[in-house]
Enzyme design. Sequence first.
Site, short mmCIF file in Angstrom:
data_model
loop_
_atom_site.label_atom_id
_atom_site.label_comp_id
_atom_site.label_asym_id
_atom_site.label_seq_id
_atom_site.Cartn_x
_atom_site.Cartn_y
_atom_site.Cartn_z
N ILE A 262 15.34 -10.25 -0.46
CA ILE A 262 15.83 -8.89 -0.28
C ILE A 262 16.91 -8.85 0.81
O ILE A 262 17.99 -8.28 0.61
CB ILE A 262 14.66 -7.93 0.04
CG1 ILE A 262 13.74 -7.84 -1.18
CG2 ILE A 262 15.18 -6.55 0.44
CD1 ILE A 262 12.45 -7.07 -0.96
N ASP B 253 16.70 -14.95 10.97
CA ASP B 253 15.57 -15.44 10.18
C ASP B 253 14.97 -16.63 10.91
O ASP B 253 15.70 -17.43 11.51
CB ASP B 253 16.04 -15.85 8.77
CG ASP B 253 14.89 -15.95 7.78
OD1 ASP B 253 14.86 -15.17 6.82
OD2 ASP B 253 13.99 -16.81 7.98
N ASP C 79 9.26 3.13 4.59
CA ASP C 79 8.72 3.17 3.22
C ASP C 79 7.30 2.64 3.15
O ASP C 79 6.61 2.84 2.16
CB ASP C 79 9.64 2.32 2.31
CG ASP C 79 9.26 2.38 0.85
OD1 ASP C 79 9.06 3.51 0.34
OD2 ASP C 79 9.16 1.32 0.20
N GLU D 263 -1.99 3.58 3.77
CA GLU D 263 -1.31 4.34 2.72
C GLU D 263 -2.37 5.05 1.87
O GLU D 263 -3.39 4.44 1.52
CB GLU D 263 -0.46 3.40 1.86
CG GLU D 263 0.65 2.75 2.69
CD GLU D 263 1.58 1.85 1.87
OE1 GLU D 263 1.30 1.61 0.68
OE2 GLU D 263 2.59 1.40 2.44
N HIS E 81 6.13 4.19 -0.25
CA HIS E 81 6.12 2.79 -0.71
C HIS E 81 6.75 2.68 -2.11
O HIS E 81 6.14 2.12 -3.04
CB HIS E 81 4.69 2.23 -0.73
CG HIS E 81 4.66 0.73 -0.64
ND1 HIS E 81 3.66 0.04 -0.04
CD2 HIS E 81 5.54 -0.21 -1.10
CE1 HIS E 81 3.90 -1.26 -0.11
NE2 HIS E 81 5.03 -1.44 -0.76
N ILE E 82 7.97 3.18 -2.22
CA ILE E 82 8.65 3.19 -3.52
C ILE E 82 9.87 2.27 -3.52
O ILE E 82 10.69 2.35 -4.44
CB ILE E 82 9.10 4.62 -3.91
CG1 ILE E 82 9.88 5.25 -2.75
CG2 ILE E 82 7.92 5.47 -4.33
CD1 ILE E 82 10.77 6.39 -3.17
N GLY E 83 9.99 1.41 -2.48
CA GLY E 83 11.16 0.54 -2.40
C GLY E 83 11.42 -0.19 -3.71
O GLY E 83 12.56 -0.29 -4.18
N GLY E 84 10.37 -0.69 -4.32
CA GLY E 84 10.55 -1.47 -5.55
C GLY E 84 10.23 -0.70 -6.81
O GLY E 84 10.16 -1.28 -7.89
#
Length: 398
Positions: free
Chosen positions: A151, A170, A253, A258, A281-284
């Site tokens: 991502i 990273d 998100d 949750e 939690h709708i990123g994907g």
Amino acid sequence: MKALLLENIHPEARRLLEGAGLEVIEKRSALDERDLCAALPGVQILGLRSKTQLTAAALAAAPDLLAVGAFCIGTDQIDLAAANGVGIAVFNAPYSNTRSVVELALAEIIAMTRRLTEKDRGMHAGVWDKSARGAHEVRGRTLGIVGYGNIGAQLSVVAEALGLRVLFFDTADKLALGNARRCLSMDELLESSDIVSLHVDGRPSNSSLFGEKEFSRMRPGALFLNLCRGFVIDHEALRAHLLSGHLAGAAVDVFVDEPRSADEEFRSVLRGLPNVILTPHIGGSTEEAQADIGAFVGGKLADFVREGTTSLSVNLPHVALPPPAGTHRLAHLHHNVPGVLAEINSVLAEHQVNVEAQLLGTRGELGYALTDIGIDYADTVVARLREMAATVRLRVLS
Ligand SMILES: NC(=O)c1ccc[n+]([C@@H]2O[C@H](COP(=O)([O-])OP(=O)(O)OC[C@H]3O[C@@H](n4cnc5c(N)ncnc54)[C@H](O)[C@@H]3O)[C@@H](O)[C@H]2O)c1
């Protein structure tokens, strides 16, 4: 062979499995352990999403099961150790929603930079606020990406196309894409970025990765996004930095607690803050990602059924041979101990069976060998291979 698909899986999966010759039974909801144990005998392929828990007990009640497709990203709902023990292949769709997360992050970066949600809320309340105060272009701003995996790296590419400058940090060595520049420490990234977006994975050491110290390091007026995992950030610390005006906005998100369904109230210390975008939690969660997951996992299961291919399996060694032509294929899953391939081949040699093609892969405690042989062989060949001490499972594919 029979496939049981639970939790309203995309129709593309059904089409692919039927194409591989399976009878497909679908159920819209998840099954609890008791119902799953009752449903699994006679099922070779199981498809599920995140709500069905595939426990060791359920796997023990599934004598015919060959493979499980997790039509989602994570596989936490599957007891992988138990699946390994009985040689059940597990597949998932790790990349299907990458683009969806990237597009949401970009939409939120622009929305926060223009303070869009505040303008929108004002308009719905009848307030005509044309002021440019606090509204900016994203062009020329610096985006700092923490976690340059699937991502993070794709966000980097698309963000540059919008004129953002990209920095990343990273813990693993990563190739910088486009003009992105690697930072040697997270502090360097935080001190140099106008926008910080987190895209690290969910390894336990990332718990509370981002707290008071990290927020303090961010530039005054910077924006913050978390679309990776809830437990990675300290929400109280984020709230304090938003209320003090140190940070100009945030988009979040993912949360530690949750709600399990729409009936449960969403609770968060971030509710009600200005220029804070909260999403469930709708990123994907896009129709494109769902279709891609159906096609990706459905395709992996169909290839496994037809050809024994285990490419990108979550738990088995990755082995793929070109489709068998005029041969039988022996798919032999075994304990990864010395001498197994020699034993397989000596059984075949003893019975005058010629090997047309063969490939072995090992992974941890398991080994997997695909062997293509001529179609005329004695039944005792299969019986002898099944009896080998190291054998976990043997399938004969034609
Ligand atoms: N919001 C959603 O709906 C949604 C959807 C898909 C994925 N995700 C989450 O997004 C995250 C990223 O997914 P991905 O597919 O890009 O994962 P990935 O495994 O490809 O990339 C994660 C990267 O983070 C790096 N990393 C790990 N810990 C780090 C640290 N402490 N500091 C710096 N770098 C670190 C890793 O080396 C890796 O390069 C995951 O946590 C995933 O669960 C969320």
